[in-house]
Design a protein around this motif. Structure first.
Motif, PDB file in Angstrom:
ATOM      1  N   CYS A 134      -2.236  -1.073  -8.390  1.00  9.61           N
ATOM      2  CA  CYS A 134      -2.102  -1.227  -6.945  1.00  9.61           C
ATOM      3  C   CYS A 134      -1.484   0.047  -6.381  1.00  9.61           C
ATOM      4  O   CYS A 134      -0.429   0.486  -6.854  1.00  9.61           O
ATOM      5  CB  CYS A 134      -1.206  -2.431  -6.633  1.00  9.61           C
ATOM      6  SG  CYS A 134      -0.839  -2.616  -4.878  1.00  9.61           S
ATOM      7  N   CYS A 137       2.284  -0.813  -4.950  1.00  9.96           N
ATOM      8  CA  CYS A 137       3.446  -1.091  -5.803  1.00  9.96           C
ATOM      9  C   CYS A 137       3.324  -0.539  -7.219  1.00  9.96           C
ATOM     10  O   CYS A 137       4.302  -0.509  -7.953  1.00  9.96           O
ATOM     11  CB  CYS A 137       3.696  -2.599  -5.867  1.00  9.96           C
ATOM     12  SG  CYS A 137       2.460  -3.530  -6.795  1.00  9.96           S
ATOM     13  N   CYS A 139       1.708  -1.844  -9.774  1.00  6.77           N
ATOM     14  CA  CYS A 139       1.484  -2.831 -10.841  1.00  6.77           C
ATOM     15  C   CYS A 139      -0.018  -2.941 -11.132  1.00  6.77           C
ATOM     16  O   CYS A 139      -0.859  -2.522 -10.350  1.00  6.77           O
ATOM     17  CB  CYS A 139       2.067  -4.193 -10.467  1.00  6.77           C
ATOM     18  SG  CYS A 139       1.076  -5.140  -9.306  1.00  6.77           S
ATOM     19  N   CYS A 153      -3.329  -7.612  -4.224  1.00  4.59           N
ATOM     20  CA  CYS A 153      -2.348  -7.454  -5.287  1.00  4.59           C
ATOM     21  C   CYS A 153      -1.728  -8.817  -5.585  1.00  4.59           C
ATOM     22  O   CYS A 153      -1.325  -9.541  -4.671  1.00  4.59           O
ATOM     23  CB  CYS A 153      -1.276  -6.456  -4.869  1.00  4.59           C
ATOM     24  SG  CYS A 153      -0.079  -6.117  -6.178  1.00  4.59           S
ATOM     25  N   ASN A 155       1.042  -9.215  -7.297  1.00  3.30           N
ATOM     26  CA  ASN A 155       2.490  -9.098  -7.371  1.00  3.30           C
ATOM     27  C   ASN A 155       3.075  -9.785  -6.132  1.00  3.30           C
ATOM     28  O   ASN A 155       2.795  -9.381  -5.005  1.00  3.30           O
ATOM     29  CB  ASN A 155       2.895  -7.624  -7.420  1.00  3.30           C
ATOM     30  CG  ASN A 155       4.386  -7.417  -7.512  1.00  3.30           C
ATOM     31  OD1 ASN A 155       5.176  -8.355  -7.435  1.00  3.30           O
ATOM     32  ND2 ASN A 155       4.785  -6.158  -7.657  1.00  3.30           N
ATOM     33  N   GLU A 157       5.864  -9.658  -4.830  1.00  2.00           N
ATOM     34  CA  GLU A 157       6.744  -8.813  -4.023  1.00  2.00           C
ATOM     35  C   GLU A 157       5.984  -7.700  -3.297  1.00  2.00           C
ATOM     36  O   GLU A 157       6.563  -6.975  -2.501  1.00  2.00           O
ATOM     37  CB  GLU A 157       7.831  -8.219  -4.913  1.00  2.00           C
ATOM     38  CG  GLU A 157       8.755  -9.293  -5.457  1.00  2.00           C
ATOM     39  CD  GLU A 157       9.834  -8.740  -6.357  1.00  2.00           C
ATOM     40  OE1 GLU A 157      10.076  -7.509  -6.312  1.00  2.00           O
ATOM     41  OE2 GLU A 157      10.417  -9.523  -7.096  1.00  2.00           O
ATOM     42  N   CYS A 158       4.720  -7.588  -3.561  1.00  5.28           N
ATOM     43  CA  CYS A 158       3.894  -6.560  -2.917  1.00  5.28           C
ATOM     44  C   CYS A 158       3.199  -7.208  -1.716  1.00  5.28           C
ATOM     45  O   CYS A 158       2.094  -7.739  -1.828  1.00  5.28           O
ATOM     46  CB  CYS A 158       2.870  -5.992  -3.902  1.00  5.28           C
ATOM     47  SG  CYS A 158       1.894  -4.637  -3.226  1.00  5.28           S
ATOM     48  N   THR A 166      -0.726  -7.766  -0.333  1.00  9.03           N
ATOM     49  CA  THR A 166      -1.348  -6.508   0.053  1.00  9.03           C
ATOM     50  C   THR A 166      -2.838  -6.575  -0.207  1.00  9.03           C
ATOM     51  O   THR A 166      -3.273  -6.922  -1.306  1.00  9.03           O
ATOM     52  CB  THR A 166      -0.738  -5.344  -0.740  1.00  9.03           C
ATOM     53  OG1 THR A 166       0.664  -5.309  -0.484  1.00  9.03           O
ATOM     54  CG2 THR A 166      -1.359  -4.021  -0.379  1.00  9.03           C
TER      55      THR A 166
END
Length: 190
Positions: A134, A137, A139, A153, A155, A157-158, A166
């Protein structure tokens, strides 16, 4: 290209041209317009090809031409075949600025993904998306959403400023792909 020696934007564009010539127009439901049921005689005959594919090919050729001529106003004449446009663009931007060369690579990679999607090859696009981190971020959790023609994404937290995952367009994916490929080349060179 990173997507394989034989699987290039040029090869995919040639396939789309063959597809355009060989397959009849289908309705939105996937049915052929040829029907056993009687129907009213049309005022004009149906197109013998899919105009959406032709429009896609024309838009790609126009984008390549505009970028190349902006980077090199003295570029040679356009090739006779649309599939040769990528070679023409590379040849005529070889001595252009680093930014113009970068943009040419991004255009070619993005168009390759678009050609895959236009031909119904979602699996290739899915694999390409999974092979890159990504850009937001870093990941390795990108997933392809076929319906939206975007990656997202995984993740948690992304997220964007609204708290949603995202999402990445084909343009942003292509930019990130070419950037990472160039960074890898520079790291190997040193």
């Amino acid at each position: 290209m990173a997507h394989g020696e034989t699987d290039t934007a040029t090869a995919r564009l040639s396939e789309l041209g063959a597809f355009l010539r060989n397959y009849p127009v289908k309705s939105a439901a996937g049915h052929s317009y040829i029907s056993a049921e009687p129907r009213a005689t049309p005022a004009a005959p149906a197109l013998p090809y899919n105009p959406n594919v032709e429009n896609h090919i024309r838009a790609c050729a126009q984008e390549i031409t505009q970028h190349t001529l902006a980077a090199n106003p003295d570029a040679g004449p356009l090739p006779d075949k649309v599939a040769a446009y990528y070679d023409w663009m590379r040849e005529n931007t070889a001595h252009a600025s680093e930014e113009d060369q970068f943009r040419a690579e991004v255009i070619e990679y993005r168009q390759w993904l678009e050609h895959c999607l236009r031909a119904g090859d979602n699996e290739t696009v899915r694999k390409q998306v999974r092979r890159q981190p990504c850009p937001a971020c870093g990941c390795w959790g990108l997933m392809w959403m076929r319906e939206l023609r975007e990656a997202y994404c995984t993740n948690t937290e992304c997220t964007d400023r609204d708290g949603f995952s995202t999402h990445l367009s084909l343009s942003r994916l292509a930019h990130a792909h070419v950037t990472s490929r160039r960074n890898l080349r520079q790291a190997r060179a040193t």
